[in-house]
Design a protein around this motif. Sequence first.
Motif, mmCIF file in Angstrom:
data_model
loop_
_atom_site.group_PDB
_atom_site.id
_atom_site.type_symbol
_atom_site.label_atom_id
_atom_site.label_comp_id
_atom_site.label_asym_id
_atom_site.label_seq_id
_atom_site.Cartn_x
_atom_site.Cartn_y
_atom_site.Cartn_z
ATOM 1 N N ARG A 135 0.818 -1.210 0.000
ATOM 2 C CA ARG A 135 0.000 0.000 0.000
ATOM 3 C C ARG A 135 0.857 1.267 0.000
ATOM 4 O O ARG A 135 0.475 2.286 -0.580
ATOM 5 C CB ARG A 135 -0.935 0.012 1.212
ATOM 6 N N ARG A 136 2.022 1.195 0.641
ATOM 7 C CA ARG A 136 2.838 2.406 0.753
ATOM 8 C C ARG A 136 3.391 2.866 -0.596
ATOM 9 O O ARG A 136 3.813 4.023 -0.723
ATOM 10 C CB ARG A 136 3.995 2.172 1.728
ATOM 11 N N THR A 137 3.415 1.974 -1.582
ATOM 12 C CA THR A 137 3.905 2.364 -2.909
ATOM 13 C C THR A 137 2.789 2.408 -3.956
ATOM 14 O O THR A 137 3.062 2.647 -5.131
ATOM 15 C CB THR A 137 4.984 1.381 -3.392
ATOM 16 N N SER A 138 1.548 2.192 -3.535
ATOM 17 C CA SER A 138 0.438 2.072 -4.485
ATOM 18 C C SER A 138 -0.479 3.291 -4.427
ATOM 19 O O SER A 138 -0.580 3.968 -3.399
ATOM 20 C CB SER A 138 -0.369 0.803 -4.200
ATOM 21 N N ALA A 139 -1.137 3.548 -5.533
ATOM 22 C CA ALA A 139 -2.098 4.649 -5.619
ATOM 23 C C ALA A 139 -2.982 4.423 -6.836
ATOM 24 O O ALA A 139 -2.719 3.546 -7.665
ATOM 25 C CB ALA A 139 -1.391 5.993 -5.713
ATOM 26 N N VAL A 140 -4.026 5.234 -6.934
ATOM 27 C CA VAL A 140 -4.992 5.095 -8.021
ATOM 28 C C VAL A 140 -5.303 6.477 -8.587
ATOM 29 O O VAL A 140 -5.444 7.453 -7.844
ATOM 30 C CB VAL A 140 -6.297 4.430 -7.527
ATOM 31 N N VAL A 141 -5.407 6.536 -9.904
ATOM 32 C CA VAL A 141 -5.966 7.703 -10.581
ATOM 33 C C VAL A 141 -7.376 7.335 -11.020
ATOM 34 O O VAL A 141 -7.573 6.346 -11.732
ATOM 35 C CB VAL A 141 -5.115 8.106 -11.802
ATOM 36 N N ARG A 193 5.260 11.679 -5.088
ATOM 37 C CA ARG A 193 5.014 11.273 -3.697
ATOM 38 C C ARG A 193 5.580 9.883 -3.388
ATOM 39 O O ARG A 193 5.343 9.339 -2.314
ATOM 40 C CB ARG A 193 3.516 11.283 -3.408
ATOM 41 N N GLY A 194 6.278 9.302 -4.344
ATOM 42 C CA GLY A 194 6.890 7.999 -4.127
ATOM 43 C C GLY A 194 5.985 6.816 -4.394
ATOM 44 O O GLY A 194 6.308 5.684 -4.027
ATOM 45 N N ARG A 195 4.883 7.054 -5.089
ATOM 46 C CA ARG A 195 3.956 5.968 -5.427
ATOM 47 C C ARG A 195 4.349 5.387 -6.781
ATOM 48 O O ARG A 195 4.206 6.027 -7.818
ATOM 49 C CB ARG A 195 2.519 6.494 -5.477
ATOM 50 N N ARG A 196 4.907 4.206 -6.769
ATOM 51 C CA ARG A 196 5.428 3.604 -7.996
ATOM 52 C C ARG A 196 4.408 2.735 -8.716
ATOM 53 O O ARG A 196 4.522 2.522 -9.920
ATOM 54 C CB ARG A 196 6.675 2.756 -7.675
ATOM 55 N N HIS A 197 3.451 2.196 -7.981
ATOM 56 C CA HIS A 197 2.432 1.328 -8.579
ATOM 57 C C HIS A 197 1.128 2.117 -8.666
ATOM 58 O O HIS A 197 0.348 2.163 -7.719
ATOM 59 C CB HIS A 197 2.255 0.061 -7.751
ATOM 60 N N ILE A 198 0.932 2.738 -9.817
ATOM 61 C CA ILE A 198 -0.222 3.623 -10.001
ATOM 62 C C ILE A 198 -1.198 2.969 -10.973
ATOM 63 O O ILE A 198 -0.889 2.775 -12.156
ATOM 64 C CB ILE A 198 0.216 4.998 -10.539
ATOM 65 N N ALA A 199 -2.367 2.641 -10.464
ATOM 66 C CA ALA A 199 -3.413 2.026 -11.284
ATOM 67 C C ALA A 199 -4.403 3.087 -11.745
ATOM 68 O O ALA A 199 -4.597 4.110 -11.067
ATOM 69 C CB ALA A 199 -4.143 0.947 -10.498
ATOM 70 N N LEU A 200 -5.018 2.833 -12.874
ATOM 71 C CA LEU A 200 -6.060 3.728 -13.375
ATOM 72 C C LEU A 200 -7.414 3.058 -13.213
ATOM 73 O O LEU A 200 -7.642 1.966 -13.733
ATOM 74 C CB LEU A 200 -5.810 4.076 -14.843
ATOM 75 N N ALA A 201 -8.303 3.710 -12.460
ATOM 76 C CA ALA A 201 -9.689 3.260 -12.334
ATOM 77 C C ALA A 201 -10.521 4.009 -13.364
ATOM 78 O O ALA A 201 -10.523 5.248 -13.387
ATOM 79 C CB ALA A 201 -10.216 3.521 -10.926
ATOM 80 N N SER A 202 -11.195 3.290 -14.215
ATOM 81 C CA SER A 202 -11.933 3.883 -15.329
ATOM 82 C C SER A 202 -13.343 4.245 -14.879
ATOM 83 O O SER A 202 -14.223 3.387 -14.785
ATOM 84 C CB SER A 202 -11.975 2.898 -16.501
ATOM 85 N N TYR A 203 -13.544 5.541 -14.600
ATOM 86 C CA TYR A 203 -14.837 6.016 -14.105
ATOM 87 C C TYR A 203 -15.722 6.416 -15.284
ATOM 88 O O TYR A 203 -16.112 7.575 -15.469
ATOM 89 C CB TYR A 203 -14.614 7.185 -13.154
ATOM 90 N N PHE A 204 -16.000 5.411 -16.112
ATOM 91 C CA PHE A 204 -16.832 5.576 -17.299
ATOM 92 C C PHE A 204 -17.860 4.450 -17.305
ATOM 93 O O PHE A 204 -17.562 3.324 -16.899
ATOM 94 C CB PHE A 204 -15.997 5.515 -18.577
#
Length: 257
Positions: A135-141, A193-204
């Motif tokens: 979790r410390r390296t993960s984030a979502v757009v 911010r140091g988040r290397r694992h960035i996933a894209l959530a498709s809000y469509f």
Amino acid sequence: MPSQLSLVPQPATRRPAPPALVVVAHGSRDPRALSTVRALLDRVRALRPDVPVHLGHIELNAPLLPDTLAALGDTEAVLVPLLLSRGYHVKQDIPEMAATSPARTHVAAPLGPHPLLVDALQARLTEAGWGGTPRRTSAVVLAAAGSRDPDAKTDTTRTAHLLAARLGVPVIPAYASAATPTVETAVRTLLARGRRHIALASYFTAPGRFATECAQSAPWIAAAPLGTHPSMAHLLLHRYDETLAARTFEEPALASA
């Protein structure tokens, strides 16, 4: 001894048909969008076979909403926008089309924000491979279409907060048009911010040009649009039911005025 009258079969009381549910989609030149929306409506019909379910588009695809409403005549209908936030279509287009139709219409709220959307977003992320990184390296757009209406941005931001609380990682809303930040800008912010694992959530709600363009900007995994996820069908019916409940509450007050 029973009377003669009690032995005569009584005619069954026929319950009035429920108001029609008209799902109002935006419309798209991408043929996948129309097929996805039709499949979603089939899910709604399977859940509530007693409810007449119809489709109307704001633009680009047939049937257009005015044509759908004209075909309904003067029957009662609940219009549920297959849209994820407030904006011009919800505030202007749909009510104006409804006002000029012969049908007795009630316009429901857009689908978002709502926890059922978060269920669908999380499921789509999991299908894409989410869950195997710290979790410390993960984030979502959270990639959305975008709107100039500030209420649309407020609604999308609320969904981002709900998804962040669910996943336990930062979630930044980003937009394909008409609003900022873009997906690329949101990704750069998270990388800083140091988040290397960035996933894209498709809000469509369905595949289309904006969804495809946003997915191409994903630095890691990109989830599929919400589409026919079961939560979407349940949410359409929830908006239908709450609109009918509000109508039932308001009518006695109007009658006593």
